[in-house]
Design a protein around this motif. Structure first.
Motif, short mmCIF file in Angstrom:
data_model
loop_
_atom_site.label_atom_id
_atom_site.label_comp_id
_atom_site.label_asym_id
_atom_site.label_seq_id
_atom_site.Cartn_x
_atom_site.Cartn_y
_atom_site.Cartn_z
N LYS A 17 36.39 -65.28 -3.53
CA LYS A 17 36.45 -63.88 -3.12
C LYS A 17 37.83 -63.28 -3.37
O LYS A 17 37.96 -62.13 -3.81
N LEU A 18 38.87 -64.09 -3.10
CA LEU A 18 40.23 -63.61 -3.37
C LEU A 18 40.44 -63.37 -4.86
O LEU A 18 41.07 -62.37 -5.27
N GLU A 19 39.95 -64.27 -5.69
CA GLU A 19 40.08 -64.10 -7.14
C GLU A 19 39.30 -62.86 -7.61
O GLU A 19 39.77 -62.11 -8.49
N ALA A 20 38.14 -62.65 -7.03
CA ALA A 20 37.34 -61.47 -7.40
C ALA A 20 38.06 -60.18 -7.01
O ALA A 20 38.10 -59.20 -7.77
N GLU A 21 38.64 -60.16 -5.80
CA GLU A 21 39.37 -58.97 -5.37
C GLU A 21 40.58 -58.71 -6.27
O GLU A 21 40.88 -57.56 -6.63
N ALA A 22 41.30 -59.81 -6.65
CA ALA A 22 42.46 -59.64 -7.54
C ALA A 22 42.03 -59.13 -8.91
O ALA A 22 42.69 -58.27 -9.53
N ALA A 23 40.89 -59.65 -9.41
CA ALA A 23 40.39 -59.20 -10.73
C ALA A 23 39.99 -57.73 -10.69
O ALA A 23 40.24 -56.97 -11.63
N GLN A 24 39.34 -57.32 -9.57
CA GLN A 24 38.96 -55.92 -9.44
C GLN A 24 40.19 -55.01 -9.36
O GLN A 24 40.21 -53.91 -9.93
N LYS A 25 41.21 -55.48 -8.65
CA LYS A 25 42.44 -54.70 -8.56
C LYS A 25 43.10 -54.57 -9.93
O LYS A 25 43.57 -53.50 -10.32
N THR A 26 43.13 -55.70 -10.68
CA THR A 26 43.70 -55.67 -12.03
C THR A 26 42.91 -54.73 -12.94
O THR A 26 43.48 -53.98 -13.74
N ALA A 27 41.58 -54.77 -12.83
CA ALA A 27 40.74 -53.88 -13.64
C ALA A 27 41.00 -52.42 -13.31
O ALA A 27 41.04 -51.55 -14.19
N ALA A 28 41.17 -52.12 -12.03
CA ALA A 28 41.45 -50.74 -11.62
C ALA A 28 42.79 -50.25 -12.19
O ALA A 28 42.92 -49.13 -12.67
N GLN A 29 43.80 -51.13 -12.13
CA GLN A 29 45.11 -50.77 -12.68
C GLN A 29 45.04 -50.57 -14.19
O GLN A 29 45.61 -49.62 -14.74
N ALA A 73 44.84 -47.03 -18.94
CA ALA A 73 44.09 -46.55 -20.10
C ALA A 73 43.88 -45.04 -20.02
O ALA A 73 43.97 -44.32 -21.03
N ALA A 74 43.61 -44.54 -18.80
CA ALA A 74 43.42 -43.09 -18.63
C ALA A 74 44.70 -42.33 -18.92
O ALA A 74 44.69 -41.27 -19.56
N LYS A 127 47.16 -45.50 -30.83
CA LYS A 127 47.16 -46.96 -30.90
C LYS A 127 47.35 -47.56 -29.51
O LYS A 127 46.66 -48.53 -29.12
N LYS A 128 48.27 -46.98 -28.74
CA LYS A 128 48.51 -47.47 -27.39
C LYS A 128 47.29 -47.23 -26.51
O LYS A 128 46.92 -48.09 -25.69
N ALA A 129 46.65 -46.07 -26.68
CA ALA A 129 45.47 -45.77 -25.88
C ALA A 129 44.34 -46.75 -26.19
O ALA A 129 43.63 -47.22 -25.28
N ARG A 130 44.16 -47.07 -27.48
CA ARG A 130 43.11 -48.04 -27.84
C ARG A 130 43.42 -49.41 -27.25
O ARG A 130 42.51 -50.11 -26.78
N LYS A 131 44.70 -49.79 -27.29
CA LYS A 131 45.09 -51.09 -26.75
C LYS A 131 44.85 -51.14 -25.24
O LYS A 131 44.30 -52.14 -24.71
N LYS A 132 45.22 -50.08 -24.51
CA LYS A 132 45.02 -50.05 -23.07
C LYS A 132 43.53 -50.02 -22.74
O LYS A 132 43.08 -50.61 -21.74
N GLU A 133 42.76 -49.31 -23.56
CA GLU A 133 41.33 -49.24 -23.31
C GLU A 133 40.67 -50.62 -23.47
O GLU A 133 39.81 -51.01 -22.66
N LYS A 134 41.10 -51.37 -24.50
CA LYS A 134 40.56 -52.72 -24.68
C LYS A 134 40.97 -53.62 -23.53
O LYS A 134 40.16 -54.43 -23.04
N ALA A 135 42.23 -53.49 -23.06
CA ALA A 135 42.68 -54.30 -21.93
C ALA A 135 41.89 -53.96 -20.67
O ALA A 135 41.52 -54.86 -19.88
#
Length: 579
Positions: free
Chosen positions: A536-548, A553-554, A496-504
């Motif tokens: 550009k700053l917002e895009a970099e922050a969003a990419q960093k958040t996506a990477a985290q 999720a992994a 359940k936690k893995a599915r939740k993290k994967e969706k996030a």
């Protein structure tokens, strides 16, 4: 029918053909069936009709009887009186034939090989039910009478018929049920609440076998299994003949004593090897022997010819190391025979308690004995060996155990016990359960003394050593089932936690991609450098958040995989798609 028919003559032809067909079938079939019933000795008064004539064994007597029955019924002049009854029994025959094929199919016997390519068991069952419904529709009263007569004949034959003279489907059906039940039992986890005695009874001496068979029938408690075993030492073709003779003698002994037990005779080049192999290999699936039963100091099968090397104790140690409980019966012949004259309510079973797995197994076997008629009203006394300061607490502990295990027994404390006290306290018991210990190849009493000195001073005694833990008050949610449930809970939470993290992670990745697209669009159309820098700053922050989020999720997926592996290690089958 002729009024509505296009060709009236076909109705007459059909009636005549059906009449002649039925008449010929009855004329040829009924006498043969009567002759077969007589030959099978199902009804003794039909025996004269078993005699046939000529090379084809034609049933002339049965034909004459059938003729007499036919003339008597037609002579009544009112066939409609017997028509419903005859119809009922024809339908009974057809219904039973359909049910017989359904029963054969359900038994899955390899010998049932119908040639009809569209045969199906459900169709046969439907045919049997259709015959029954037709009977009740034609004439409800006649149908009930026919069914009643059928059951009356069945119960009459069940009570009066001798040994079967033909092979039927019952054994195949029972074997199929055994197969299915064993598969179901193997798929379910073991639990202490499901423990029952599955006994291998060793006895070579037919004269000493009776007490063992009696005791085995008592401790089965209508729930266990007993297999009487003989191991023959030797090799070669001559062992096949000896093995067959021993098997016959063993089965005869079991029948004479009237107990529910199986027989097994095996040949081995060496007694110790035979015991070692048998104890490990005996059984199928979850049905394995857990207890070994034998006589005290019987020269064979667990002793062998060289008594000086103490093979009796050595072989017992081998059995114990293989995880089998050991039960040794010391039955004094005169005392054992005198038990038959002692009423059940005057018998007492003494259990000497030492606060271990052996004690709990002794108590359980004593309780199982009270399930049989001979010991139904017997009392159980639990004697706890303990120091005097701990006597009151020991009795209270046993009382709580008895209450939790729902066993009626009287606990008593015995302070400073020794062989003299044991002999004095249990001298008037009908049967004594006493734990023993193995020290090397020697058998010792609970206090480290010699059993050879103690046993002659006791009545019939059962020596016991448990090789497995027995939990008398185990709860349904405990044990292996509880472990599996806990593992499954962890697995479900991890998934359940893995599915939740994967969706996030997916959501964060989508937002990052949108921000990148906004930056690209702004770079082509925007002239405001400050707004472009902010995007550009917002895009970099969003990419960093996506990477985290992707990293989390992994990790969650890895934990879910670990939980799935733990579940598999615990014996849970995890579907491939969910691993």
């Amino acid at each position: 029918m002729k009024r509505v028919s296009l060709a009236r003559f076909l109705i007459d032809a059909g009636v005549i053909a059906a009449t002649l067909s039925s008449a010929m079938a009855s004329f040829l079939g009924a006498p043969r069936i009567l002759q077969s019933l007589a030959a099978d000795r199902i009804f003794p008064f039909l025996l004269p009709f078993a005699k046939g004539s000529g090379p084809a064994n034609n049933p002339r007597r049965a034909v004459l009887l059938s003729l007499g029955i036919a003339l008597a019924t037609t002579g009544l002049g009112r066939l409609n009186i017997i028509a419903p009854v005859v119809s009922m029994f024809f339908l009974v025959s057809y219904g039973l034939l359909n049910y017989a094929t359904y029963y054969e199919a359900k038994a899955a016997s390899p010998s049932f090989r119908p040639r009809f390519r569209w045969f199906h068991a459900r169709l046969s069952l439907l045919g049997a039910l259709a015959c029954l419904c037709t009977m009740m529709t034609i004439d409800f009263t006649a149908g009930i009478v026919a069914v009643a007569v059928l059951f009356a004949i069945y119960h009459y034959l069940k009570q009066t018929s001798g040994p079967a003279r033909w092979a039927d489907s019952q054994r195949s059906y029972h074997l199929q049920q055994v197969r299915e039940n064993l598969l179901f039992a193997a798929a379910e986890p073991e639990h202490p609440r499901n423990w029952r005695p599955q006994v291998l009874l060793f006895s070579e001496d037919a004269n000493r076998r009776k007490p063992l068979l009696d005791f085995a029938s008592w401790v089965q408690g209508r729930s266990g299994f007993t297999t009487v075993v003989r191991i023959l030492e030797g090799e070669g073709i001559q062992m096949l003949r000896q093995k067959a003779e021993a098997e016959t003698e063993l089965q005869k002994s079991i029948r004479e004593h009237g107990i529910s037990a199986f027989s097994l005779v095996m040949a081995a080049p060496d007694l110790t090897v035979g015991i070692h192999t048998l104890v490990q290999a005996f059984g199928i699936g979850p049905l394995r022997a857990n207890t070994i039963l034998l006589n005290w100091k019987e020269p064979v099968p667990l002793a062998g010819p060289d008594a000086s090397k103490e093979p009796y104790g050595r072989n017992l140690r081998t059995v114990f190391r293989l995880g089998r409980n050991i039960v040794i019966l010391d039955a004094k012949p005169k005392i054992w025979e005198a038990l038959d004259s002692v009423p059940s309510e005057k018998r007492r079973i003494d259990v000497w308690w030492c606060e271990d797995a052996t004690s709990e197994l002794m108590l359980l076997l004593a309780y199982l004995m009270t399930r049989c008629d001979e010991w139904a009203d017997a009392s159980i006394r639990v004697l706890a060996a303990c120091p005097e300061p701990e006597a009151e607490q020991a009795v209270e502990n046993i009382r709580q155990l008895l209450d939790g295990a729902r066993i009626e027994a009287q606990p008593e404390a015995v302070t400073a016990p020794n062989t003299d006290i044991v002999a004095a306290r249990s001298k008037d018991a009908a049967l004594v359960f006493l734990p023993f210990r193995l020290k090397g190849s020697r058998l010792l009493d609970p206090f480290g003394g010699s059993l050879e000195e103690l046993l002659p001073r006791l009545p019939s005694t059962v020596l016991l050593l448990a090789a497995e833990d027995i939990d008398l008050d185990a709860e349904p949610e405990e044990g292996k089932i509880a472990e599996i449930a806990a593992v499954m809970d962890v697995l479900e939470a991890a998934r359940k936690k893995a599915r939740k993290k994967e969706k996030a992670a997916e959501k964060a990745q989508t937002e990052a991609e949108q921000k990148v697209q906004e930056v690209q669009a702004a770079a082509q159309s925007e002239t405001d450098s400050e707004n472009l820098a902010r995007l550009k700053l917002e895009a970099e922050a969003a990419q960093k958040t996506a990477a985290q989020a992707s990293q989390k999720a992994a990790k969650a997926a890895a934990k879910a995989d670990d939980a799935a592996q733990d579940a598999e290690a615990a014996g849970v089958q995890v579907p491939e798609a969910d691993k």
